[in-house]
Design a protein around this motif. Structure first.
Motif, mmCIF file in Angstrom:
data_model
loop_
_atom_site.group_PDB
_atom_site.id
_atom_site.type_symbol
_atom_site.label_atom_id
_atom_site.label_comp_id
_atom_site.label_asym_id
_atom_site.label_seq_id
_atom_site.Cartn_x
_atom_site.Cartn_y
_atom_site.Cartn_z
ATOM 1 N N ALA A 1 0.834 -1.203 0.000
ATOM 2 C CA ALA A 1 0.000 0.000 0.000
ATOM 3 C C ALA A 1 0.872 1.257 0.000
ATOM 4 C CB ALA A 1 -0.927 0.005 1.211
ATOM 5 N N LEU A 2 1.932 1.243 0.793
ATOM 6 C CA LEU A 2 2.868 2.374 0.814
ATOM 7 C C LEU A 2 3.423 2.643 -0.579
ATOM 8 C CD1 LEU A 2 4.755 4.426 2.322
ATOM 9 C CD2 LEU A 2 6.366 2.504 2.567
ATOM 10 N N PHE A 3 3.839 1.590 -1.273
ATOM 11 C CA PHE A 3 4.459 1.773 -2.581
ATOM 12 C C PHE A 3 3.446 2.197 -3.645
ATOM 13 C CE2 PHE A 3 7.732 -1.514 -1.029
ATOM 14 C CZ PHE A 3 8.503 -0.528 -0.447
ATOM 15 N N ALA A 4 2.227 1.699 -3.543
ATOM 16 C CA ALA A 4 1.197 2.143 -4.481
ATOM 17 C C ALA A 4 0.956 3.642 -4.333
ATOM 18 C CB ALA A 4 -0.098 1.360 -4.251
ATOM 19 N N ALA A 5 0.970 4.131 -3.070
ATOM 20 C CA ALA A 5 0.818 5.565 -2.849
ATOM 21 C C ALA A 5 2.033 6.330 -3.354
ATOM 22 C CB ALA A 5 0.595 5.841 -1.357
ATOM 23 N N ALA A 6 3.236 5.810 -3.082
ATOM 24 C CA ALA A 6 4.463 6.495 -3.493
ATOM 25 C C ALA A 6 4.602 6.548 -5.013
ATOM 26 C CB ALA A 6 5.675 5.800 -2.879
ATOM 27 N N ALA A 7 4.101 5.535 -5.691
ATOM 28 C CA ALA A 7 4.221 5.507 -7.156
ATOM 29 C C ALA A 7 3.513 6.688 -7.801
ATOM 30 C CB ALA A 7 3.659 4.194 -7.697
ATOM 31 N N ASP B 1 2.453 -4.569 -8.763
ATOM 32 C CA ASP B 1 3.278 -4.276 -9.933
ATOM 33 C C ASP B 1 2.537 -3.364 -10.907
ATOM 34 O OD1 ASP B 1 5.781 -4.799 -11.395
ATOM 35 O OD2 ASP B 1 4.462 -5.789 -12.838
ATOM 36 N N ILE B 2 1.245 -3.594 -11.086
ATOM 37 C CA ILE B 2 0.448 -2.728 -11.959
ATOM 38 C C ILE B 2 0.361 -1.324 -11.383
ATOM 39 C CG2 ILE B 2 -1.891 -2.302 -12.821
ATOM 40 C CD1 ILE B 2 -2.211 -5.349 -13.053
ATOM 41 N N LEU B 3 0.079 -1.220 -10.085
ATOM 42 C CA LEU B 3 -0.122 0.078 -9.452
ATOM 43 C C LEU B 3 1.165 0.903 -9.361
ATOM 44 C CD1 LEU B 3 -2.558 -1.031 -6.623
ATOM 45 C CD2 LEU B 3 -3.119 0.395 -8.600
ATOM 46 N N THR B 4 2.313 0.239 -9.421
ATOM 47 C CA THR B 4 3.588 0.963 -9.414
ATOM 48 C C THR B 4 4.157 1.143 -10.819
ATOM 49 O OG1 THR B 4 4.816 -1.111 -9.048
ATOM 50 C CG2 THR B 4 4.183 0.158 -7.092
ATOM 51 N N GLY B 5 3.380 0.828 -11.828
ATOM 52 C CA GLY B 5 3.862 0.996 -13.201
ATOM 53 C C GLY B 5 4.995 0.062 -13.564
ATOM 54 N N GLY B 6 4.958 -1.163 -13.041
ATOM 55 C CA GLY B 6 5.994 -2.144 -13.354
ATOM 56 C C GLY B 6 7.290 -1.917 -12.608
ATOM 57 N N ARG B 7 7.230 -1.193 -11.491
ATOM 58 C CA ARG B 7 8.447 -0.845 -10.752
ATOM 59 C C ARG B 7 8.591 -1.628 -9.449
ATOM 60 N NH1 ARG B 7 8.296 5.270 -9.692
ATOM 61 N NH2 ARG B 7 6.078 5.261 -10.280
ATOM 62 N N TYR B 8 7.950 -2.771 -9.354
ATOM 63 C CA TYR B 8 7.937 -3.497 -8.088
ATOM 64 C C TYR B 8 8.925 -4.655 -8.073
ATOM 65 C CZ TYR B 8 6.066 -5.565 -3.819
ATOM 66 O OH TYR B 8 5.915 -6.060 -2.553
ATOM 67 N N GLU B 9 9.694 -4.752 -6.982
ATOM 68 C CA GLU B 9 10.570 -5.881 -6.690
ATOM 69 C C GLU B 9 10.188 -6.395 -5.305
ATOM 70 O OE1 GLU B 9 14.552 -4.372 -6.814
ATOM 71 O OE2 GLU B 9 14.413 -3.768 -8.919
#
Length: 361
Positions: free
Chosen positions: A58-64, A95-103
């Motif tokens: 959730a944090l990363f989806a917001a940060a994206a 991965d979708i919500l971060t624009g493919g930037r998730y590891e």
């Protein structure tokens, strides 16, 4: 060489959860502007001085929504507290919500969590975890899958959404089996952020040896708490409070709460937490933490020197990660550290030396 920031989101006195989350989002946005490659967060539960990072996806989806290029990494998903197939779906959605930037990575989590979560500490902990890892990757690697094991039985299932690319994967921890498992599959390993090289030297040697046996390249993320200032004495003075609290925060589940029984920890393969290592670490004086390389504190020149010393003794490091916002550190201080490390350290660290060349040297 990649560079990253790592947070445990420790909640110490003087901050609210809302304030801490707001500061972290601003720090991620600043890291994106400064050119860091990745922002990573632990996943942890129940012990606020250790972490309130209970939902990093959730944090990363917001940060994206606030950033352009920086990647995001959960380090690590605590797999025993997730259904593997449900977690696979959450990873794909993140991965979708971060624009493919998730590891991401997976681990068993810390030995003090199971009892608080109602998960048994028994001899099944390790085999149950390894089976969950197998099922997780079966779900992520096959549009339709079935699985039959001792702990999980799944017939003709599929996750939605299904990921459209491969992920960069990590394991982390202190047990030999963690490093063997990562090497066998060609995954990276993340070194715990508060230990000097000598504490995990045997496990990292094991990881490199097993990588060679399986034809995989080591991929080691080296994480350290870091504080910088152009003046060394200022750096030492500013770092003392937050670094000391950072170490204490990592030990706090064993110092402020009733400890799980040592026999139960050993039975479940969590012997590290029964050995008294964490409690002893909280007693180490600040000066010793700096001198013996538990943390990096000093001028940019000092930090560059520490990084190069570490790379000489630890071939296979592909990424340097720093922690700058733990122990209740003020927001301005975390930003200052991000800025100085990006401008004065990152440009001076050479590219990665190939593992074979490093071993030959």
């Amino acid at each position: 060489m990649r560079f990253s920031l790592y947070t445990e989101m420790q909640l110490h006195e003087g901050k609210t959860p809302e304030q801490l989350y707001g500061e972290v989002l601003e720090q991620i946005q600043n890291a994106d502007r400064l050119g860091y490659d990745c922002y990573a967060s632990v996943e942890h539960f129940f012990f606020p001085k250790f972490s309130i990072s209970t939902n990093p996806t959730a944090l990363f989806a917001a940060a994206a929504q606030r950033t352009q290029r920086i990647r995001f990494r959960t380090m690590l998903h605590a797999l025993p507290y997730h259904n593997p197939t449900v977690l696979a779906s959450a990873i794909a959605a993140t991965d979708i919500l971060t624009g493919g930037r998730y590891e991401w990575g997976v681990g068993r989590g810390h030995g003090w969590i199971p009892e608080k979560a109602g998960v048994p500490l028994d001899e099944h902990a390790r085999p149950r975890y390894e089976e969950a890892v197998d099922l997780l990757f079966a779900a992520l690697g096959n549009e339709r899958f079935s699985y039959s094991g001792k702990y999980y039985e799944v017939a003709d299932s599929h996750i939605v959404p299904f990921p459209q690319h491969k992920f960069r994967i990590f394991l982390g921890g202190t047990s030999d089996r963690t490093y063997e498992l990562a090497a066998e599959h060609g995954w990276g390993v993340a070194v715990p952020p508060l230990l000097p090289y000598k504490a995990l030297e045997q496990q990292l040697d094991l990881y490199r040896d097993r990588c060679a046996e399986h034809g995989n390249e080591p991929d080691i993320v080296w994480i350290h708490a870091c504080h910088l200032d152009p003046d060394r004495e200022t750096a030492l003075r500013e770092a003392r409070d937050w670094v000391t609290k950072f170490i204490y925060g990592n030990s706090s589940p064993l110092l402020e709460y009733e400890k799980p029984a040592a026999d139960d920890l050993n039975k479940a393969g969590y012997g590290f937490y029964a050995a008294g290592i964490m409690e002893q670490l909280a007693e180490v004086p600040f000066e010793q933490l700096v001198d013996e390389d538990y943390v990096w504190v000093g001028t940019p020149d000092d930090i560059v020197e520490r990084i190069e010393e570490t790379r000489q003794i630890c071939p296979g490091i592909s990424e340097i990660g720093i922690t700058v916002n733990a122990g209740g550190a003020p927001h301005w201080m975390a930003i200052k550290n991000q800025e100085l490390f990006a401008s004065e350290v990152m440009p001076r660290v050479p590219e990665v030396v190939p593992v074979g060349a490093a071993k030959a040297a």
